[in-house]
Design an enzyme around this catalytic site. Structure first.
Site, PDB file in Angstrom:
ATOM      1  CB  CYS A   1      -0.859   0.115   1.317  1.00 28.57           C
ATOM      2  SG  CYS A   1      -1.212  -1.326   2.245  1.00 28.57           S
TER       3      CYS A   1
ATOM      4  CD  GLU B   1      -4.215   6.506   1.175  1.00 29.22           C
ATOM      5  OE1 GLU B   1      -3.246   6.602   1.326  1.00 29.22           O
ATOM      6  OE2 GLU B   1      -4.647   5.335   1.143  1.00 29.22           O
TER       7      GLU B   1
END
Length: 263
Positions: free
Chosen positions: A121, A186
């Site tokens: 990630c 995000e």
């Protein structure tokens, strides 16, 4: 003499900027205010502090780039609570036995240390090869970023994870605190890839890793001693296991989703 040199340099700089107005001065300004000299980051791991100078892509709510800012600026909760949003990606790497590779984030990480999560990630950088204003360009950018970070975090040779083998499924928009100071806000691009890879783990990034079958992951979630990143839990609770069931047939109908999933 020193004062004369400073004035000369300043005049030279001003002249260059007049002649070349297309020069972006943001990176130079950021370098002068490096995270390595930042009181907010005092006491954290030196390498993780250095990475806080990386430049993230700042977005509007529709995933359109509006600029860039340092990783540190993008991950401070005081900025997130004012609406600052950036682009990210989450890679789910499956081996030939259809097992998912998980990682446990290193204790040195500034955000979400020691938590279990998907394979990799991170964030595409605010550079031409990883930024995209249209969805197809953005997808290509995050695939390049994914290949870069798989190598940096897990030591995976890019030749084992070629760009064309990544499948883009969807985007999720979420916000989550890590602690009182740091967090995430995000639009996260979800990438699947099926590949057998060799690992050479970077201990500054990854504390542990393991391959799991779907039922093994479900059992991990039942273990109260294990903690998981919020984005990974969101994806698992909403979509992952259905996608996983179609890994070898039928995944096409889930690929290339254009709507952003708001979590």
């Amino acid at each position: 003499m020193s004062a004369t040199t400073t004035v000369t340099q300043s005049e030279s700089a001003n002249n260059i900027l007049r002649l070349f107005p297309e020069i972006n001065t943001q990176l130079a300004a950021q370098t002068q205010n490096s995270a390595t000299q930042d009181d907010d980051l005092a006491g954290y791991d030196e390498e993780q502090i250095r990475l806080m100078d990386e430049v993230c892509i700042v977005l509007d709510d529709n995933d359109v780039p509006i600029g860039s800012a340092s990783k540190k600026i993008c991950h401070l909760m005081e900025n997130i609570n004012k609406g600052l949003l950036h682009r990210a990606f989450s890679v789910f790497l499956f081996d030939s036995q259809d097992r998912l590779l998980l990682q446990q984030r290193a204790s040195e990480k500034i955000t979400f240390p020691d938590l279990w999560t998907n394979t990799c990630c991170s964030h595409p950088l605010g550079i031409p090869t990883e930024t995209g204003a249209t969805l197809p360009a953005a997808i290509e950018g995050v695939k390049r970023a994914a290949q870069r970070k798989l190598q940096q975090e897990l030591g995976i040779n890019p030749a084992q994870v070629p760009i064309e083998k990544f499948d883009f499924l969807t985007r999720i928009h979420y916000k989550a605190p890590s602690d009182g100071k740091w967090g995430e806000h995000e639009i996260d691009y979800i990438l699947f890839i099926k590949a057998d890879v060799d690992l050479d783990i970077n201990p500054n990034e990854v504390r542990d890793s393991k391959y799991v079958a779907a039922q093994e992951l479900k059992d991990m979630f039942k273990d109260s001693s294990l903690k998981f990143t919020p984005w990974f839990k969101l994806i698992c609770e909403s979509m992952l296991f259905e996608w996983w069931e179609h890994l070898n047939g039928g995944l096409e109908k889930y690929k290339g989703e254009t709507e952003i999933r708001r979590m």
